[in-house]
Motif scaffolding. Structure first.
Motif, short mmCIF file in Angstrom:
data_model
loop_
_atom_site.label_atom_id
_atom_site.label_comp_id
_atom_site.label_asym_id
_atom_site.label_seq_id
_atom_site.Cartn_x
_atom_site.Cartn_y
_atom_site.Cartn_z
N ARG A 118 0.87 -1.26 -0.07
CA ARG A 118 0.13 -0.17 -0.08
C ARG A 118 0.92 1.29 0.14
O ARG A 118 0.27 2.09 0.07
CB ARG A 118 -0.82 -0.01 1.39
N VAL A 119 2.22 1.06 0.13
CA VAL A 119 3.05 2.36 0.04
C VAL A 119 4.42 1.93 -1.03
O VAL A 119 4.74 0.74 -1.22
CB VAL A 119 3.76 2.28 1.40
N PRO A 148 -0.51 4.73 -6.97
CA PRO A 148 -1.26 5.65 -7.60
C PRO A 148 -0.07 6.44 -8.61
O PRO A 148 -0.90 7.18 -9.53
CB PRO A 148 -1.65 6.50 -6.32
N CYS A 149 1.09 6.42 -8.33
CA CYS A 149 1.91 7.10 -9.31
C CYS A 149 1.80 6.43 -10.82
O CYS A 149 2.22 7.20 -11.79
CB CYS A 149 3.39 7.14 -8.80
N ASP A 150 1.40 5.24 -11.10
CA ASP A 150 1.42 4.79 -12.08
C ASP A 150 0.42 5.28 -12.96
O ASP A 150 0.34 5.00 -14.37
CB ASP A 150 1.07 3.15 -12.12
N THR A 151 -0.67 6.00 -12.44
CA THR A 151 -1.58 6.53 -13.17
C THR A 151 -1.70 8.13 -12.98
O THR A 151 -2.80 8.68 -13.29
CB THR A 151 -3.14 5.62 -12.83
N CYS A 152 -0.79 8.72 -12.44
CA CYS A 152 -0.79 9.98 -12.16
C CYS A 152 -0.53 10.79 -13.18
O CYS A 152 0.72 10.62 -13.72
CB CYS A 152 0.24 10.23 -10.83
N ILE A 153 -1.26 11.47 -13.77
CA ILE A 153 -1.12 12.29 -14.88
C ILE A 153 -0.10 13.65 -14.74
O ILE A 153 -0.31 14.25 -13.91
CB ILE A 153 -2.52 12.87 -15.54
N GLY A 194 -1.28 9.69 0.25
CA GLY A 194 -0.37 10.32 -0.50
C GLY A 194 0.97 10.46 0.05
O GLY A 194 1.49 9.67 0.51
N LEU A 195 1.67 11.47 -0.52
CA LEU A 195 2.92 11.98 0.10
C LEU A 195 2.96 12.57 1.51
O LEU A 195 3.93 12.75 2.06
CB LEU A 195 3.47 13.05 -0.72
N PHE A 196 1.82 12.76 2.09
CA PHE A 196 1.71 13.16 3.46
C PHE A 196 1.65 11.93 4.46
O PHE A 196 1.76 12.18 5.63
CB PHE A 196 0.13 13.62 3.71
N ILE A 197 1.90 10.68 4.12
CA ILE A 197 2.12 9.62 5.06
C ILE A 197 3.40 9.57 5.78
O ILE A 197 4.33 10.08 5.49
CB ILE A 197 2.45 8.27 4.15
N SER A 198 2.92 9.31 7.04
CA SER A 198 4.23 9.16 8.00
C SER A 198 3.50 8.23 9.06
O SER A 198 2.48 7.72 8.86
CB SER A 198 4.29 10.65 8.83
N PHE A 199 4.36 7.80 9.96
CA PHE A 199 4.24 6.59 10.75
C PHE A 199 4.45 6.88 12.20
O PHE A 199 5.47 7.53 12.39
CB PHE A 199 4.93 5.30 10.26
N PRO A 202 8.11 9.45 -7.37
CA PRO A 202 9.24 9.63 -8.16
C PRO A 202 10.23 10.46 -7.81
O PRO A 202 11.32 10.47 -8.17
CB PRO A 202 8.30 10.52 -9.27
N VAL A 203 9.95 11.32 -6.51
CA VAL A 203 11.06 11.88 -5.69
C VAL A 203 11.49 11.07 -4.66
O VAL A 203 12.19 11.77 -3.70
CB VAL A 203 10.42 13.39 -5.31
N ALA A 204 11.21 9.95 -4.55
CA ALA A 204 11.67 9.03 -3.52
C ALA A 204 11.10 9.07 -2.26
O ALA A 204 10.92 8.02 -1.27
CB ALA A 204 13.04 9.20 -3.29
N LEU A 205 10.19 10.21 -1.92
CA LEU A 205 9.46 10.13 -0.71
C LEU A 205 8.36 8.90 -0.88
O LEU A 205 7.90 8.57 -1.89
CB LEU A 205 8.73 11.45 -0.63
N LEU A 206 8.12 8.55 0.17
CA LEU A 206 7.09 7.19 0.39
C LEU A 206 5.61 7.99 -0.16
O LEU A 206 5.45 9.07 0.28
CB LEU A 206 6.96 6.80 1.68
N VAL A 207 4.79 7.28 -0.94
CA VAL A 207 3.43 7.83 -1.14
C VAL A 207 2.61 6.55 -0.67
O VAL A 207 2.83 5.25 -1.13
CB VAL A 207 3.50 8.04 -2.73
#
Length: 208
Positions: free
Chosen positions: A98-99, A136-141, A113-118, A103-108
């Motif tokens: 699920r994570v 979601p990056c695979d279909t992100c326009i 989204g890119l706001f994920i933290s643990f 493309p910028v190496a941050l976890l999504v």
């Protein structure tokens, strides 16, 4: 033994937390616990840790509210702030299905989204139902995160931390300081989950 993820989620919802994914291990699993925003920020701002004047209020709050879960489940809790050595949260996250690395190496994350933290990881000696999703990056326009950094400090080529801090010190960097990292905000997934107040707090902690 296998338990449903809803059983664990029921104990987290009241604290503004969520099961963000489950990573299987050879003898059990690791349950990744993350903020369930925007409810998380309202709850934590009202917590006593935020008004007692002591350091690390979010870390201390996280331990207090999740420790009963370990006793209840027979598991062991691990926290990102514990270390060194630090637990492999990044690796565990990628193993949940699920994570992913953006493309910028941050976890999504598929929801945050890119706001994920643990806030914690619950290590269990048995399996929990594992639900996977699609990157979601695979279909992100256009993949806007690639070009969102106004300082060009965070791009697919890497992260220039000194350049990021230098930009935040400038007048132009005020927007990122007060409303959050432009790259994280550019991700179409998780839009509206994090308030400006929460972003301002985290950016203040980062840029000190």
């Amino acid at each position: 033994m296998t338990v449903g993820v809803e059983t664990l989620q029921a104990d987290l919802t009241g604290h503004g937390l969520m099961v963000a994914g489950v990573a299987d291990t050879s003898d059990g699993c690791v349950v990744m616990i993350a903020p369930d925003e925007p409810a998380f920020w309202t709850i934590i701002r009202a917590a006593p840790e935020f008004s007692d004047g002591r350091a690390d209020p979010i870390d201390r709050w996280s331990k207090r509210v999740t420790e009963p879960l370990a006793a209840k489940t027979g598991g062991r809790l691990v926290y990102p702030s514990d270390g060194p050595p630090f637990a492999p949260f990044y690796t565990w996250a990628l193993q949940t299905g699920r994570v992913w690395a953006s493309p910028v190496a941050l976890l999504v994350h598929d929801v945050a989204g890119l706001f994920i933290s643990f806030r914690a990881a619950l290590v269990l000696p048995y399996k929990v139902e594992r639900r996977t999703s699609h990157n979601p990056c695979d279909t992100c326009i256009g993949q806007p995160c690639r070009t969102a950094c106004p300082a060009q400090a965070l791009t697919p080529d890497g992260y220039d931390v000194p350049e990021c801090h230098a930009y935040l010190d400038s007048a132009a960097g005020r927007d990122c300081l007060t409303t959050g990292c432009a790259v994280r905000r550019a991700c179409p997934v998780g839009q509206g989950r994090r308030s400006d107040d929460q972003s301002r707090y985290h950016m203040g902690q980062f840029h000190t």
